[in-house]
Scaffold this active site. Structure first.
Site, PDB file in Angstrom:
ATOM      1  CD  GLU A 242      -2.892   1.016   2.409  1.00  0.00           C
ATOM      2  OE1 GLU A 242      -3.597   2.003   2.705  1.00  0.00           O
ATOM      3  OE2 GLU A 242      -2.984  -0.081   3.016  1.00  0.00           O
ATOM      4  NE  ARG A 268      -5.408  36.163 -14.895  1.00  0.00           N
ATOM      5  CZ  ARG A 268      -6.492  36.917 -14.866  1.00  0.00           C
ATOM      6  NH1 ARG A 268      -7.196  37.084 -15.986  1.00  0.00           N
ATOM      7  NH2 ARG A 268      -6.894  37.495 -13.760  1.00  0.00           N
ATOM      8  CD  GLN A 279      12.776  35.241  -8.503  1.00  0.00           C
ATOM      9  OE1 GLN A 279      12.702  36.165  -7.704  1.00  0.00           O
ATOM     10  NE2 GLN A 279      13.925  34.794  -8.980  1.00  0.00           N
TER      11      GLN A 279
END
Length: 383
Positions: A242, A268, A279
Site C-alpha cells: 500500500e 494569463r 518569479q
C-alpha cells in the site's frame, strides 16, 4: 536500474490515458453529491485496469510490476476523478495483492477472476476508532464456533464500505496472543450481523467511505484467509504494498497539474505580461516540476525493487511520504497559480487540493511514515 520504456509500454501508457480521459463526465456534480459510479468501475474492469498485475490463471494480464505501475500513473494523468483513482489502486494493491499471497488456491480461483471482471468489489477493514496508526491494537474479535466464527466489533474509515460486496476484515481470534492473535476473514457485507454505515468526508468524495459494524456476524471457516494468527504477517505485507503503490496514480495527477499550470501561466496576463514571467509564479512551477520528477524516481525505484524481490520497508515509507506531501503542496500551488479560477469548483483545481489532503493520512499518516524512517535508521526520537 533502467527506467527507459519500450514501445509496448509506451503504447500501453497512451492507451490508458485515452481511456481514462473518457471517465471525466459530470465529475463536478458527482463529487458534490458524493456519488460512486458502478458503471465507471465496470468500464475500468472491462478495459483491464483491475487485472494489470495478476497472473493469467486468475484472469489477469500478467504485466510486470513496472509496467503496471506505469499504467496506473497514466490512469491518474487521464482521469480527473481522484476518488475512483484511489479506489482502484486500493483494490489492486490492498485487496488483490494480499489475496494473491495469502489466500488458498480455492479462494484465489473463486474470487480473483470476479475481482478482475468487476463482478465483485472488496474493501479492506483494518482501522478502528481507537486503532488507526496503532492498527494492531484493534478490538474487533472473531470467536470460534461450530463451522466458523462470530465477528463482533466496529471497523472505521473503510473505503468503499457502503458499496462493496465483500470485506477483508482483521479481527482477534486469540486475546492472549497480542498482535499474533489476529486473523483475517473474507466477510460478505450483506451478511446478517454486518451493517455498513456511510460517512461524509472532505475529499475523494466519489470513493464512499464508511464504518462496518459487526454484531454476532457469522463467518464460515472457509472464509478465513490463511491460518489463525497470520493477520500480522498479512498486515505487514499489505501495508508495504500500500505504501509503495497506492499513490502511483497521483504521480500522473501531478503531471497533469503541472501541464495545466504552465499553460495558464503562459496565457494569463497581468500588467501587460504573462504571469509566468513573475518569479513568484515561476518558482512555484519549478517546485512542482522538481516534486514530480523525484516522485517518479521513487515510485519507479520501489517498483523495480519489488519486481526484483528486494524488500525495502524504508523506501516504501519514503515513497509514500514524498508523493503524498508533494501532491498536497503541488495542489495548493496549482490553486494559487490559477488564482480565483483555481478557487472555483467548476474548474476542478480546488478538488485536487481537497482530494490530496487524504493522501497524507491513509496508508499511515506522514508522521507515521517519518517515524518508520527514523526507526529504521536507528535514530527514533522518544519523548
Amino acid at each position: 536500474m533502467d527506467f527507459s520504456w519500450n514501445k509496448t509500454q509506451l503504447a500501453l501508457k497512451e492507451k490508458v490515458i485515452q481511456f481514462a480521459q473518457t471517465l471525466n463526465d459530470n465529475l463536478v456534480e458527482r463529487d458534490k453529491q458524493g456519488l460512486f459510479s458502478r458503471e465507471q468501475w465496470q468500464k475500468c474492469a472491462d478495459f483491464g485496469i483491475l487485472k494489470l498485475y495478476l497472473p493469467t490463471i486468475y484472469g489477469g494480464d500478467n504485466y510486470d510490476l513496472l509496467t503496471a505501475v506505469l499504467a496506473m500513473e497514466a490512469f491518474g494523468y487521464g482521469c480527473r476523478d481522484n476518488g475512483l483513482v484511489l479506489a482502484l489502486n486500493e483494490h489492486i494493491w490492498c485487496i488483490q495483492q494480499p489475496f494473491l499471497i495469502f489466500a488458498s488456491e480455492e479462494q484465489k480461483q473463486k474470487y480473483l477472476p470476479a475481482f478482475c471482471s468487476g463482478e465483485l468489489i472488496c474493501t479492506q477493514a483494518i482501522s478502528e476508532e481507537s486503532a488507526g496508526s496503532d492498527a494492531l491494537n484493534m478490538q474487533t474479535t472473531a470467536q470460534k464456533v461450530t463451522g466458523g466464527y462470530l465477528l463482533n466489533g466496529k471497523k472505521s474509515y473503510i473505503s468503499l464500505a457502503p458499496v462493496a460486496e465483500l470485506s477483508l476484515v482483521f479481527a482477534k481470534t486469540n486475546l492472549q496472543a497480542a498482535q499474533w492473535g489476529i486473523s483475517l476473514f473474507l466477510v460478505e457485507n450483506n451478511a446478517t450481523g454486518c451493517t455498513p454505515i456511510p460517512r461524509d468526508k472532505m475529499g475523494t468524495r466519489t470513493n464512499p467511505l464508511g464504518d462496518l459494524v459487526f454484531e454476532d456476524c457469522f463467518v464460515p471457516e472457509a472464509n478465513r484467509i490463511g491460518r489463525e494468527g497470520i493477520g500480522v504477517s498479512v498486515f505487514s505485507q499489505t501495508m508495504d504494498w500500500e505504501r509503495s503503490f497506492i499513490l502511483a496514480s497521483y504521480v500522473g495527477a501531478m503531471a497533469y497539474q503541472l501541464e495545466q499550470s504552465v499553460h495558464y501561466a503562459k496565457n494569463r496576463q497581468q500588467y501587460g505580461e504573462p504571469i509566468g514571467n513573475y518569479q513568484s509564479v515561476s518558482n512555484r512551477i519549478a517546485d512542482m516540476k522538481s516534486r514530480l520528477e523525484i516522485a517518479r524516481l521513487l515510485l519507479y525505484k520501489q517498483a523495480w525493487q519489488k519486481q526484483n524481490q528486494k524488500l525495502n520497508l524504508m523506501d516504501a515509507a519514503i515513497t509514500n511520504l514524498h508523493i503524498s506531501e508533494s501532491f498536497l503542496q503541488s495542489s495548493l500551488d496549482a490553486v494559487r497559480i490559477h488564482g480565483g479560477r483555481g478557487y472555483l469548483s467548476e474548474f476542478g483545481i480546488e478538488r485536487d487540493l481537497r482530494d490530496a489532503v487524504g493522501s497524507v493520512i491513509y496508508a499511515g499518516t506522514s508522521d507515521i511514515q517519518r517515524n518508520i524512517i527514523a526507526k529504521l535508521l536507528g535514530k527514533r526520537i522518544k519523548s
